[in-house]
Design a protein around this motif. Structure first.
Motif, PDB file in Angstrom:
ATOM      1  N   LEU A 101       4.448 -60.508  -8.403  1.00 57.91           N
ATOM      2  CA  LEU A 101       4.124 -61.872  -7.972  1.00 57.91           C
ATOM      3  C   LEU A 101       3.243 -62.574  -8.996  1.00 57.91           C
ATOM      4  CD1 LEU A 101       3.181 -61.946  -4.174  1.00 57.91           C
ATOM      5  CD2 LEU A 101       5.018 -63.187  -5.334  1.00 57.91           C
ATOM      6  N   ALA A 102       2.267 -61.834  -9.529  1.00 53.71           N
ATOM      7  CA  ALA A 102       1.359 -62.417 -10.524  1.00 53.71           C
ATOM      8  C   ALA A 102       2.153 -62.882 -11.751  1.00 53.71           C
ATOM      9  CB  ALA A 102       0.288 -61.401 -10.930  1.00 53.71           C
ATOM     10  N   LEU A 103       3.081 -62.035 -12.216  1.00 54.50           N
ATOM     11  CA  LEU A 103       3.876 -62.385 -13.398  1.00 54.50           C
ATOM     12  C   LEU A 103       4.745 -63.608 -13.111  1.00 54.50           C
ATOM     13  CD1 LEU A 103       4.999 -58.835 -14.645  1.00 54.50           C
ATOM     14  CD2 LEU A 103       3.194 -60.289 -15.587  1.00 54.50           C
ATOM     15  N   LEU A 104       5.375 -63.602 -11.941  1.00 50.51           N
ATOM     16  CA  LEU A 104       6.273 -64.703 -11.584  1.00 50.51           C
ATOM     17  C   LEU A 104       5.524 -66.023 -11.483  1.00 50.51           C
ATOM     18  CD1 LEU A 104       8.693 -63.494  -8.798  1.00 50.51           C
ATOM     19  CD2 LEU A 104       9.232 -64.776 -10.869  1.00 50.51           C
ATOM     20  N   HIS A 228      17.372 -72.337 -17.374  1.00 54.97           N
ATOM     21  CA  HIS A 228      16.021 -72.563 -16.825  1.00 54.97           C
ATOM     22  C   HIS A 228      15.472 -71.300 -16.133  1.00 54.97           C
ATOM     23  CE1 HIS A 228      18.329 -73.195 -13.054  1.00 54.97           C
ATOM     24  NE2 HIS A 228      17.287 -72.572 -12.537  1.00 54.97           N
ATOM     25  N   ALA A 229      16.294 -70.237 -16.061  1.00 52.24           N
ATOM     26  CA  ALA A 229      15.898 -69.045 -15.291  1.00 52.24           C
ATOM     27  C   ALA A 229      14.847 -68.213 -16.030  1.00 52.24           C
ATOM     28  CB  ALA A 229      17.129 -68.184 -15.005  1.00 52.24           C
ATOM     29  N   VAL A 230      14.210 -67.320 -15.271  1.00 51.26           N
ATOM     30  CA  VAL A 230      13.268 -66.373 -15.876  1.00 51.26           C
ATOM     31  C   VAL A 230      13.647 -64.956 -15.454  1.00 51.26           C
ATOM     32  CG1 VAL A 230      11.360 -68.030 -15.997  1.00 51.26           C
ATOM     33  CG2 VAL A 230      11.566 -66.529 -13.991  1.00 51.26           C
ATOM     34  N   PHE A 231      13.245 -63.995 -16.305  1.00 51.07           N
ATOM     35  CA  PHE A 231      13.525 -62.582 -16.065  1.00 51.07           C
ATOM     36  C   PHE A 231      12.195 -61.831 -16.038  1.00 51.07           C
ATOM     37  CE2 PHE A 231      14.188 -58.398 -18.232  1.00 51.07           C
ATOM     38  CZ  PHE A 231      14.852 -57.761 -17.190  1.00 51.07           C
ATOM     39  N   VAL A 232      12.038 -60.946 -15.068  1.00 54.00           N
ATOM     40  CA  VAL A 232      10.802 -60.148 -14.964  1.00 54.00           C
ATOM     41  C   VAL A 232      11.193 -58.679 -14.858  1.00 54.00           C
ATOM     42  CG1 VAL A 232       8.803 -59.630 -13.513  1.00 54.00           C
ATOM     43  CG2 VAL A 232       9.488 -62.001 -13.852  1.00 54.00           C
ATOM     44  N   ASN A 233      10.600 -57.829 -15.696  1.00 55.32           N
ATOM     45  CA  ASN A 233      10.878 -56.387 -15.626  1.00 55.32           C
ATOM     46  C   ASN A 233       9.617 -55.606 -15.293  1.00 55.32           C
ATOM     47  OD1 ASN A 233      11.967 -53.869 -15.748  1.00 55.32           O
ATOM     48  ND2 ASN A 233      12.227 -53.817 -17.975  1.00 55.32           N
ATOM     49  N   VAL A 234       9.605 -55.019 -14.093  1.00 58.14           N
ATOM     50  CA  VAL A 234       8.524 -54.101 -13.713  1.00 58.14           C
ATOM     51  C   VAL A 234       9.087 -52.704 -13.445  1.00 58.14           C
ATOM     52  CG1 VAL A 234       6.942 -55.854 -12.775  1.00 58.14           C
ATOM     53  CG2 VAL A 234       8.676 -54.811 -11.279  1.00 58.14           C
ATOM     54  N   VAL A 259       7.475 -58.928 -19.063  1.00 58.26           N
ATOM     55  CA  VAL A 259       7.800 -57.497 -18.994  1.00 58.26           C
ATOM     56  C   VAL A 259       6.512 -56.691 -18.887  1.00 58.26           C
ATOM     57  CG1 VAL A 259      10.008 -57.688 -20.218  1.00 58.26           C
ATOM     58  CG2 VAL A 259       7.943 -57.232 -21.532  1.00 58.26           C
ATOM     59  N   ASP A 260       6.495 -55.782 -17.934  1.00 56.23           N
ATOM     60  CA  ASP A 260       5.361 -54.860 -17.780  1.00 56.23           C
ATOM     61  C   ASP A 260       5.683 -53.523 -18.442  1.00 56.23           C
ATOM     62  OD1 ASP A 260       2.800 -54.054 -16.655  1.00 56.23           O
ATOM     63  OD2 ASP A 260       3.970 -52.752 -15.344  1.00 56.23           O
ATOM     64  N   VAL A 261       6.957 -53.343 -18.756  1.00 65.79           N
ATOM     65  CA  VAL A 261       7.429 -52.064 -19.301  1.00 65.79           C
ATOM     66  C   VAL A 261       8.340 -52.353 -20.484  1.00 65.79           C
ATOM     67  CG1 VAL A 261       7.244 -50.654 -17.209  1.00 65.79           C
ATOM     68  CG2 VAL A 261       9.205 -52.143 -17.494  1.00 65.79           C
ATOM     69  N   THR A 262       8.297 -51.496 -21.499  1.00 62.90           N
ATOM     70  CA  THR A 262       9.126 -51.702 -22.683  1.00 62.90           C
ATOM     71  C   THR A 262       9.815 -50.380 -23.040  1.00 62.90           C
ATOM     72  OG1 THR A 262       7.146 -51.318 -24.037  1.00 62.90           O
ATOM     73  CG2 THR A 262       7.772 -53.611 -23.632  1.00 62.90           C
ATOM     74  N   ALA A 263      10.865 -50.479 -23.843  1.00 61.47           N
ATOM     75  CA  ALA A 263      11.644 -49.288 -24.172  1.00 61.47           C
ATOM     76  C   ALA A 263      10.771 -48.243 -24.856  1.00 61.47           C
ATOM     77  CB  ALA A 263      12.820 -49.672 -25.054  1.00 61.47           C
ATOM     78  N   LEU A 279       7.444 -65.130 -23.732  1.00 59.66           N
ATOM     79  CA  LEU A 279       7.471 -63.779 -23.142  1.00 59.66           C
ATOM     80  C   LEU A 279       6.047 -63.348 -22.816  1.00 59.66           C
ATOM     81  CD1 LEU A 279       8.997 -61.145 -22.386  1.00 59.66           C
ATOM     82  CD2 LEU A 279       8.564 -60.364 -24.722  1.00 59.66           C
ATOM     83  N   LEU A 280       5.817 -63.034 -21.561  1.00 66.09           N
ATOM     84  CA  LEU A 280       4.508 -62.534 -21.125  1.00 66.09           C
ATOM     85  C   LEU A 280       4.606 -61.009 -21.056  1.00 66.09           C
ATOM     86  CD1 LEU A 280       1.691 -62.852 -19.839  1.00 66.09           C
ATOM     87  CD2 LEU A 280       2.817 -63.471 -17.689  1.00 66.09           C
ATOM     88  N   ILE A 281       3.671 -60.330 -21.714  1.00 65.94           N
ATOM     89  CA  ILE A 281       3.714 -58.860 -21.757  1.00 65.94           C
ATOM     90  C   ILE A 281       2.453 -58.302 -21.102  1.00 65.94           C
ATOM     91  CG2 ILE A 281       3.767 -56.818 -23.266  1.00 65.94           C
ATOM     92  CD1 ILE A 281       5.116 -58.588 -25.412  1.00 65.94           C
ATOM     93  N   THR A 282       2.628 -57.375 -20.160  1.00 66.17           N
ATOM     94  CA  THR A 282       1.489 -56.600 -19.662  1.00 66.17           C
ATOM     95  C   THR A 282       1.772 -55.123 -19.958  1.00 66.17           C
ATOM     96  OG1 THR A 282       2.434 -56.552 -17.409  1.00 66.17           O
ATOM     97  CG2 THR A 282       0.762 -58.226 -17.865  1.00 66.17           C
ATOM     98  N   PRO A 283       0.713 -54.342 -20.241  1.00 63.68           N
ATOM     99  CA  PRO A 283       0.889 -52.975 -20.759  1.00 63.68           C
ATOM    100  C   PRO A 283       1.073 -51.918 -19.662  1.00 63.68           C
ATOM    101  CG  PRO A 283      -1.417 -53.576 -20.829  1.00 63.68           C
ATOM    102  CD  PRO A 283      -0.707 -54.761 -20.256  1.00 63.68           C
ATOM    103  N   HIS A 284       2.250 -51.936 -19.020  1.00 66.79           N
ATOM    104  CA  HIS A 284       2.552 -51.001 -17.932  1.00 66.79           C
ATOM    105  C   HIS A 284       1.352 -50.956 -16.962  1.00 66.79           C
ATOM    106  CE1 HIS A 284       5.403 -47.497 -16.922  1.00 66.79           C
ATOM    107  NE2 HIS A 284       4.772 -47.870 -15.830  1.00 66.79           N
TER     108      HIS A 284
END
Ligand SMILES: NC(=O)c1ccc[n+]([C@@H]2O[C@H](COP(=O)([O-])OP(=O)(O)OC[C@H]3O[C@@H](n4cnc5c(N)ncnc54)[C@H](OP(=O)(O)O)[C@@H]3O)[C@@H](O)[C@H]2O)c1
Length: 318
Positions: A101-104, A228-234, A259-263, A279-284
């Motif tokens: 929710l915070a990311l969105l 206009h869409a957004v993508f969020v990966n947790v 993205v909170d997670v990366t490859a 792109l907003l990045i948080t470190p897992h």
């Protein structure tokens, strides 16, 4: 006597039945010789090499309990197939739902742009001031009210997140391996979801890392979303083709992502993902705090001791 090893990375105090003995071990060190006859191992934050070492070192082991919702690191450690693996599914629902929710909301209300403007000591009349009504032409993704949200990986975390999105006015549809109603929400398969993508404002990835989900969010999926869409990966970084994500964000083909997670984690300093302003990045940072771990342990240690089925048993691939 049943010996259960508890990690030193989190304070745990499960009440255990008579006949069960617990001992705390250092997850960063080799498990001491006098504990290597353990029957069960609880893991939380164990480095991959130490986990692989434990898989070789504990000949009596019959059960591994991960406190993580995603059991991928335990499955990759090389434990004997006869060793039962259980996950921390459910322990992260609240924290990950809140983080999503915070990311969105950060993307919707352009908090990264606002922070950059603040650092310049600039009162931005473009970010603030009069704005288009959400849903009107040119408004972009600025509100969850009326937003069409797809959650890919509609499991335990999604069941916690979806009602919060509904409360804010979003229309939520889930994607999972099988279609049907879950937690009161319509869930479809990806084949059916493909037609929904062009009418989707938000795609949320809460998928586990498996062979089947590897880079499942690819160029084709991302380009079916409206601009206009957004993508969020947790979920997990391995589920996304990061090169494709980079391109659609650079081209403005997708308005934004978080993205909170990366490859690869940690994300290397030279990754081009760091440079994308949209792109907003948080470190897992979404999970990391298993809530109710002792309750799960009490249930599962009790069941393990009496030979009953364990909660959150992970079905191993193959
Ligand atoms: N960022 C963080 O800090 C953090 C924290 C906790 C968890 N996570 C990630 O979030 C994941 C989900 O956690 P959860 O507790 O919600 O797990 P869960 O209850 O097992 O839910 C996972 C969902 O993914 C679906 N799924 C799996 N493979 C799929 C596929 N190939 N195609 C479509 N759907 C698929 C499953 O659908 P079916 O039920 O139909 O199989 C299930 O609904 C974890 O595995 C972990 O990777 C991240």
């Amino acid at each position: 006597m049943t010996l259960v090893l508890l990690p030193d990375t989190i304070p745990l105090d499960p009440r255990v039945p008579e006949g069960v003995h617990t001992a705390i071990y250092d997850v960063r060190a080799r498990i001491p010789a006098d504990l290597r006859d353990a029957d069960a191992l609880v893991v939380w934050g164990n480095p991959a090499d130490r986990l692989a070492e434990a898989a070789r070192d504990l000949p009596e082991l019959r059960w591994v309990q991960s406190l993580a919702a995603g059991p991928d690191s335990v499955l990759a450690a090389g434990f004997d197939p006869a060793v039962v693996v259980t996950s921390g599914r459910g322990l992260h629902d609240g924290p990950v739902a809140e983080h999503t929710l915070a990311l969105l909301l950060a993307l919707a209300r352009r908090l990264p742009d606002a922070v950059r403007a603040q650092q310049r000591r600039e009162w931005s009349t473009e970010i603030g001031g009069l704005q288009p009504i959400p849903g009107s032409d040119g408004a972009g993704f600025r509100s969850l009210s009326g937003a069409r949200v797809l959650i890919w990986g509609f499991g335990s975390i999604a069941a916690r997140l979806a009602p919060a999105l509904t409360l804010l006015g979003a229309q939520v549809v889930g994607i999972a391996s099988t279609a049907g109603q879950r937690a009161g929400y319509p869930v479809v398969t990806i084949d059916e979801a493909r037609d929904l993508l062009p009418r989707t404002d938000v795609l949320i990835d809460i998928l586990p890392a498996t062979a089947a989900t590897r880079r499942i969010v690819d160029d084709g999926i991302l380009r079916r979303l409206p601009a206009h869409a957004v993508f969020v990966n947790v979920g997990r970084g391995s589920t996304v083709d990061e090169g494709a994500l980079l391109h659609v964000l650079q081209e403005g083909r997708l308005a934004g992502a978080a993205v909170d997670v990366t490859a690869t984690e940690p994300l290397p300093p030279d990754s081009p993902l760091w440079d994308l302003p949209n792109l907003l990045i948080t470190p897992h940072a979404a999970g990391g705090r298993p809530v109710g771990a002792d309750t799960l342990l009490v249930d599962n240690i009790g069941a393990f001791h009496t030979g009953e089925p364990l909660r959150n048993t992970v079905v191993r691939p193959g």
